[in-house]
Design an enzyme around this catalytic site. Structure first.
Site, PDB file in Angstrom:
ATOM      1  N   GLU A 161       0.827  -1.212   0.000  1.00  0.00           N
ATOM      2  CA  GLU A 161       0.000   0.000   0.000  1.00  0.00           C
ATOM      3  C   GLU A 161       0.858   1.257   0.000  1.00  0.00           C
ATOM      4  O   GLU A 161       0.548   2.229  -0.709  1.00  0.00           O
ATOM      5  CB  GLU A 161      -0.949  -0.012   1.196  1.00  0.00           C
ATOM      6  CG  GLU A 161      -2.064  -1.059   1.071  1.00  0.00           C
ATOM      7  CD  GLU A 161      -3.009  -1.057   2.250  1.00  0.00           C
ATOM      8  OE1 GLU A 161      -2.797  -0.240   3.187  1.00  0.00           O
ATOM      9  OE2 GLU A 161      -3.956  -1.869   2.255  1.00  0.00           O
ATOM     10  N   HIS A 194     -10.365   1.749   0.016  1.00  0.00           N
ATOM     11  CA  HIS A 194     -10.824   0.879   1.092  1.00  0.00           C
ATOM     12  C   HIS A 194     -12.342   0.653   1.062  1.00  0.00           C
ATOM     13  O   HIS A 194     -12.855  -0.155   1.848  1.00  0.00           O
ATOM     14  CB  HIS A 194     -10.410   1.452   2.447  1.00  0.00           C
ATOM     15  CG  HIS A 194      -8.961   1.212   2.776  1.00  0.00           C
ATOM     16  ND1 HIS A 194      -7.943   1.937   2.208  1.00  0.00           N
ATOM     17  CD2 HIS A 194      -8.363   0.306   3.591  1.00  0.00           C
ATOM     18  CE1 HIS A 194      -6.782   1.507   2.676  1.00  0.00           C
ATOM     19  NE2 HIS A 194      -7.000   0.519   3.503  1.00  0.00           N
TER      20      HIS A 194
END
Length: 310
Positions: A161, A194
């Site tokens: 990430e 997300h």
């Protein structure tokens, strides 16, 4: 008396700037879609924490992360970006200043988490020494590295990430938005990414749609705020290792539990540690991320000379 005609030249520069910004945004969207999309190329009815699901998804995001330098390189070609630095250096993968970049941002993050750390030590029967023993327990670490969920949360997720959403996206945003604005824009891609958890929750039918949206909205808020913090660390240090280490630490701690702190028998001491931690964080934020400690920052070569964040 005739004056030189600058109009066409200025218009051409503006148009080139607009094209560069569109290429930047589309490249960031491409990376975000590749990252999230890679999680769903594997069809499975198993929950996300099942070891086989974790292994497949980890392989997917590791592949996307490995390809992210190629995306940045392609962006540099399309946007006609020329700098005296390698792509990996722009993405924060470099040796100069590596040791302080790995340690100082972690100290800063631990200062912010002083309250939860003190809370955890107070709840440990052996106190602070018990917490230290747990941290240094070799057997405990062996168990952790064999646990797929732990490996995903503490290793795979932080590395992939941060490399994609900070290391790759920030260099692409800086020439278009400037370093300061990039710190606040890049986390939006991270926060929106997300939202894919909504799909997971709806598939498992665990909660109502209103609860799922509330949880997802809260998650978007704190992931965006956290993303802004790690983007700040990246821009100030020029290293990806700091954001990765801070990400792993925050994943291990979770969100600070103020509700539990307020109900604790020694809540005064715990709340005081929360306050001291916050003050330490604010006082140390700029000194511990002073670019002087980390050497010349390659990503800053992409910004205008007057850019304050660099």
């Amino acid at each position: 008396m005739l004056e030189p005609e600058h109009g066409p030249v200025i218009q051409e520069e503006v148009e080139h700037s607009h094209v560069r910004c569109w290429v930047c945004v589309l490249s960031c969207l491409l990376l975000a879609c590749l990252y999230v999309g890679s999680l769903y190329i594997w069809r499975s009815s198993l929950p996300r924490d099942h070891p086989s699901v974790i292994k497949r998804r980890s392989a997917s995001v590791l592949l996307v992360s490995a390809l992210s330098p190629a995306v940045v390189k392609a962006w540099m070609h399309w946007a006609d970006i020329r700098v005296n630095a390698f792509v990996l250096e722009l993405m924060g993968v470099r040796l100069e200043g590596l040791v302080p970049a790995a340690i100082l941002p972690l100290i800063l993050t631990m200062a912010f988490y002083l309250g939860p750390l003190v809370h955890s030590a107070m709840d440990n029967p052996k106190g602070f020494s018990g917490e230290l023993q747990s941290l240094l327990d070799v057997q405990s670490w062996r168990w952790c590295v064999r646990d797929a969920v732990w490996l995903r949360n503490q290793l795979v997720a932080p590395v992939t990430e941060e490399l994609v959403f900070r290391g790759a996206m920030l260099p692409m945003l800086v020439p278009c938005t400037g370093p300061t604005a990039a710190i606040f824009i890049a986390p939006l891609f991270f926060g929106v990414a997300h939202f894919h958890h909504i799909i997971e929750q709806r598939r498992l039918h665990k909660d109502s749609m209103s609860i799922i949206l509330l949880v997802s909205g809260t998650q978007f808020l704190y992931t965006t705020l956290f993303g802004a913090f790690t983007a700040f660390i990246f821009m100030r240090t020029g290293h990806i290792v700091g954001p990765v280490v801070c990400h792993a630490f925050c994943n291990s701690q979770g969100l600070p539990d103020l509700t539990s702190a307020l109900q604790h028998p020694q809540k005064s001491a715990i709340l005081l540690s929360y306050l001291v931690g916050l003050l330490l964080f604010l006082v140390l934020l700029f000194p511990l991320t002073d670019p002087f400690l980390y050497g010349p920052i390659p990503v800053c070569s992409l910004s205008a000379p007057a850019a304050s964040a660099c």
